[in-house]
Motif scaffolding. Structure first.
Motif, short mmCIF file in Angstrom:
data_model
loop_
_atom_site.label_atom_id
_atom_site.label_comp_id
_atom_site.label_asym_id
_atom_site.label_seq_id
_atom_site.Cartn_x
_atom_site.Cartn_y
_atom_site.Cartn_z
N CYS A 27 -4.69 -0.99 -2.62
CA CYS A 27 -5.68 -1.34 -1.61
C CYS A 27 -6.38 -2.64 -1.96
O CYS A 27 -7.38 -2.66 -2.67
CB CYS A 27 -6.68 -0.20 -1.46
SG CYS A 27 -7.75 -0.48 -0.03
N CYS A 45 -8.48 -2.66 6.84
CA CYS A 45 -7.57 -3.58 6.17
C CYS A 45 -6.60 -4.21 7.16
O CYS A 45 -6.50 -3.78 8.30
CB CYS A 45 -6.75 -2.83 5.11
SG CYS A 45 -5.69 -1.55 5.83
N VAL A 53 -3.00 -1.86 7.82
CA VAL A 53 -2.76 -0.93 8.92
C VAL A 53 -2.15 -1.64 10.13
O VAL A 53 -1.37 -1.04 10.87
CB VAL A 53 -4.02 -0.14 9.32
CG1 VAL A 53 -4.37 0.89 8.26
CG2 VAL A 53 -5.20 -1.05 9.63
N CYS A 102 0.82 -1.21 0.00
CA CYS A 102 0.00 0.00 0.00
C CYS A 102 0.86 1.27 0.00
O CYS A 102 1.77 1.41 0.81
CB CYS A 102 -0.90 -0.02 1.24
SG CYS A 102 -1.67 1.55 1.63
N MET A 152 -3.52 5.06 -5.68
CA MET A 152 -3.92 6.35 -5.12
C MET A 152 -2.77 7.34 -4.94
O MET A 152 -2.96 8.53 -5.01
CB MET A 152 -4.65 6.13 -3.80
CG MET A 152 -3.75 5.62 -2.72
SD MET A 152 -4.54 4.35 -1.76
CE MET A 152 -3.15 3.78 -0.82
S1 SF4 Z 1 -7.58 0.58 3.45
FE1 SF4 Z 1 -6.36 0.23 1.61
S2 SF4 Z 1 -5.46 2.22 1.14
FE2 SF4 Z 1 -6.16 2.33 3.26
S3 SF4 Z 1 -4.35 1.74 4.45
FE3 SF4 Z 1 -5.53 -0.12 4.07
S4 SF4 Z 1 -4.60 -1.04 2.23
FE4 SF4 Z 1 -3.94 1.11 2.35
#
Ligand code: SF4
Ligand code: SF4
Lengths: 412, 371
Positions: A354, A124, A127, A91, A383
């Protein structure tokens, strides 16, 4: 009216105020330690209200990631993370934040050092890993708010587990700050948070009007307050003003896209470094992205939260957010949005960064196509990391897609 | 060395799970996707838990569901399912691990190809009392689902038997790993890989019996072999004997691992004196975590370092599956953690779709000189 004058008229005036508020917020955060305030880094979908109630300044690495993307500083910072050994397939919010913490780069020279880290995995698994890395780097306490994935529903074991963690969270904050938790203050913050979320929903709903007074590109920008200042009077006041401005625009017939003819729905995070180009490209087709699945995630759980029992109900509200539910339920929400915003087409950003947002998109695409009959476009991007974006390719695909949208509309 | 005859049943199970002599005769098969699948419960309910691997066929049908930036394990297993290669399954169980697996579960459920389907959303934190309570709750929910599918209650006796059976498999595999560590030349890495994978696939009584027989025939030699060229493998799945062969032909011995297809599957026994459900939960709370789970911040580094010390390994080879987030996030810290303790590391990127084992020979040879 000259083109200049018409452009000026279309500009959303509240944008300046919003920029000022964000500047103040970041200045406060950056000078926190001089003012004896503690800083917590928290994930975008994390339970921030207890922090606000404890006078801890919440800082959002993901919002910072969006700033890095918009400032087109993503490629450099992502590459630095790769030099540190992080795979280019991870990410790009995480990659840019991890390297930024070390090199103090980015548009504001890095975020203020955290006193604690709050990680809620409702968005997710990335994190979790990302906050573990920062907890090792800054050597500060990490609290994980574990919200089990609700593939098909919300069960009693999940409810009990998350509710128990609300108390653990509060004990954690008391321990780190050395101060008792103020439940009366919490009740106020909970009410403000709910009010902010309701107002944000109302802002987003103004785009139901034809032509639409704002677009998803504006929502991406105005989102920052409901993320960072959720639970404060500032956010409530600002969104009230923004709604007023939108209502004024509607009554004066000011649309964001000149001669809006087509209405589209966007899926997944924005492509931060190409917002302007994408917005112009769609505008040139007289198409307005009137709504998106991303910014509505910050008001999607309102139904589960009871402002009078905020702490109890927030467990469910934070667990059942858009990304933490099954792909079929996500498709249902998309179909609802297609109807509510009366859109003619659906644009999906297949976002390499993501995985929880992007895997399952093809199934959502098929369900939406089948049930609504609207055309769907999927574009490949990322992104923050521009190395995964081909402007010419995307442009060709948008042009072809808009042809189909136009044909679809002519038939009606 | 193990004879071809001894290896035969395990090879057969790996090559063709169903036609092998070791396939379950009476039990219906429930596919599992990860080491966090509570296999004892599945067995106790009268089913045969079988770990699913990708057959590594070309991705054609899965293209319509999962983008190319999804790991080859997840895409490969979906491809097998869509192509009908898993039609023998009565059902599947998805333990919650990474984001990719989480969405595979959704796609799989929507396809609805098999009679039985279960998500087992275990906690991500494995170091708090409330997580343990939740773990036990979820295991009990899964037990109820299995009882409904099996059409009969799971009795305490069934659970005790299943625990005993899996403990036998675990104990034997641990014994084989210990023998390998002591005298690497007695079992080749490729054979050890086949023994583990075969045991994950074949009927569990057969696996337990055959592994015990093997252990009893292998006599470790007292004098340990020399200490050079000993490494530990770390990663998610290492589903190819070729990696072991390439490593060993460079005179490097694999003496332990931290893999889903290795010690993470069989480490830790389940206590059989206490309440069986609690005992199963305890094993998951105590076992070495996969990086999709959370425990102490440096627990994986400490674990690898202590494995290296225990097995006198000078290096750790990271086999990282392309697009596997949890492992990729841990790699830089593990590398630093180990190297500051004098343990060398090597990173190899693996893609199940394109076997690149042959291309790593030179890198392994160079690494062999460093350790
Ligand atoms: S939701 Fe998606 S974009 Fe946001 S931190 Fe998690 S992996 Fe990254
Ligand atoms: S290899 Fe990695 S990404 Fe793929 S399923 Fe396993 S943990 Fe998930």
């Amino acid at each position: 009216m000259s083109e200049e004058a018409s452009k000026e008229k279309r500009k959303i005036k509240s944008a300046k105020k919003m920029r000022d508020l964000m500047t103040t917020y970041y200045l406060d955060a950056l000078s926190a330690s001089q003012n004896n305030k503690k800083v917590a880094w928290i994930t975008s979908g994390g339970p921030v209200e207890p922090l606000v109630a404890m006078d801890i300044i919440p800082v959002y690495p993901e919002n910072h990631g969006a700033m890095i993307g918009s400032a087109k500083m993503g490629e450099d910072l992502c590459a630095k993370a790769e030099d540190m050994g992080y795979s280019a397939d991870l990410c790009s919010y995480a990659r840019s934040d991890i390297s930024c913490a070390v090199v103090k780069g980015g548009p504001i020279g890095g975020l203020p050092k955290p006193d604690m880290l709050i990680c809620c995995n409702n968005i997710c698994g990335t994190v979790l890993k990302w906050y573990e890395i920062q907890a090792r780097y800054f050597n500060v306490p990490l609290f994980i708010f574990d919200t089990p994935m609700c593939h098909t529903g919300y069960s009693r074991p999940v409810a009990d587990y998350v509710r128990a963690q609300v108390d653990e969270y509060i004990r954690f904050l008391e321990k780190v700050t050395g101060k008792p938790f103020d439940h009366d203050r919490m009740a106020q913050v909970g009410k403000l948070s709910m009010e902010g979320q309701r107002l944000w929903q109302k802002v987003l709903n103004t785009t139901r009007h034809k032509p639409s007074p704002m677009s998803a590109f504006d929502a991406f920008f105005f989102l920052a307050l409901i993320v960072t200042l959720r639970g404060t009077q500032v956010a409530v006041d600002f969104y009230k003003e923004l709604i007023q401005e939108m209502e004024d625009r509607i009554s004066e017939g000011i649309s964001i896209v000149p001669e809006e003819k087509y209405r589209l729905l966007w899926d997944n995070l924005p492509v931060w470094y190409q917002l302007k180009w994408l917005s112009n490209t769609f505008s040139a087709h007289q198409a307005c992205l009137v709504a998106d699945t991303y910014t509505s995630a910050w008001c999607g759980a309102i139904q589960y939260i009871d402002p009078d029992r905020f702490l109890d109900s927030m467990a469910e509200g934070y667990t059942r957010i858009y990304l933490n539910i099954g792909v079929d339920q996500m498709a249902e929400q998309v179909i609802q949005m297609v109807d509510v915003y009366d859109v003619d087409g659906f644009v999906m950003h297949s976002n390499r960064s993501c995985k929880p947002y992007s895997f399952g998109q093809m199934d959502i695409m098929n369900i939406v196509r089948e049930r609504t009959g609207i055309p769907v476009l999927m574009i490949e991007a990322d992104m923050v990391d521009p190395r995964n974006f081909s402007q010419s390719q995307v442009e060709t695909r948008i042009d072809a897609f808009m042809e189909i949208v136009k044909q679809g509309r002519d038939k009606h | 060395m193990l004879t071809t005859e001894q290896m035969q049943p395990f090879n057969d199970a790996v090559n063709d799970p169903l036609s092998a002599e070791t396939a379950s005769k009476e039990r219906e098969i429930i596919g599992t996707l990860c080491t966090y699948a509570p296999e004892e419960l599945i067995w106790a309910a009268g089913f045969h838990p079988m770990r699913l691997f990708s057959s590594k066929s070309d991705i054609v049908l899965a293209e319509n569901h999962l983008q190319a930036y999804c790991c080859s394990l997840v895409r490969g297993i979906l491809e097998d399912s869509l192509a009908g290669r898993l039609d023998f399954l009565t059902g599947t169980v998805f333990p919650h691990t990474c984001d990719s697996m989480q969405r595979l579960s959704d796609i799989w459920r929507l396809k609805g190809k098999y009679k039985f389907f279960a998500d087992v959303v275990l906690p991500v934190k494995l170091n708090t009392p409330s997580a343990r309570t939740y773990m036990l709750d979820i295991l009990n929910t899964f037990r109820t689902e299995l009882e409904a599918a099996g059409g009969r209650p799971i009795l305490e006796q069934d659970l005790h038997e299943a625990i005993h059976l899996f403990n036998r498999i675990r104990r034997s595999l641990r014994a084989l790993y210990d023998i390998k560590s002591q005298n690497p030349s007695i079992i080749s890495g490729a054979d050890l890989y086949t023994l583990v994978k075969g045991s994950m696939i074949m009927d569990k009584v057969q696996a337990a019996d055959r592994l015990e027989q093997l252990v009893s025939t292998l006599m470790p030699v007292d004098t340990p072999e020399n200490d050079t060229g000993r490494v530990i493998l770390s990663g998610s799945v290492c589903d190819s004997a070729a990696y072991y062969q390439v490593i060993e032909s460079a005179d490097v011995q694999v003496v332990a691992d931290d893999l889903c297809t290795g010690q993470r599957w069989f480490d830790g026994e389940i206590e059989d004196q206490i309440d069986p459900m609690a005992a199963i939960a305890d094993r998951y709370m105590d076992r070495m975590i996969c990086p999709a789970k959370h425990s102490d911040l440096t627990i994986r580094g400490e674990h690898l370092a202590s494995l290296a010390k225990k097995h006198r390994a000078g290096g750790v080879v990271f086999l990282l599956l392309k697009f596997c987030d949890p492992h990729a996030f841990d790699y830089p810290y593990l590398k630093e953690f180990l190297e500051t303790r004098g343990i060398k590391t090597l990173r190899i990127e693996v893609d199940e779709q394109q076997d690149n084992a042959g291309q790593i020979t030179t890198r392994i040879e160079t690494f062999a000189h460093m350790i």
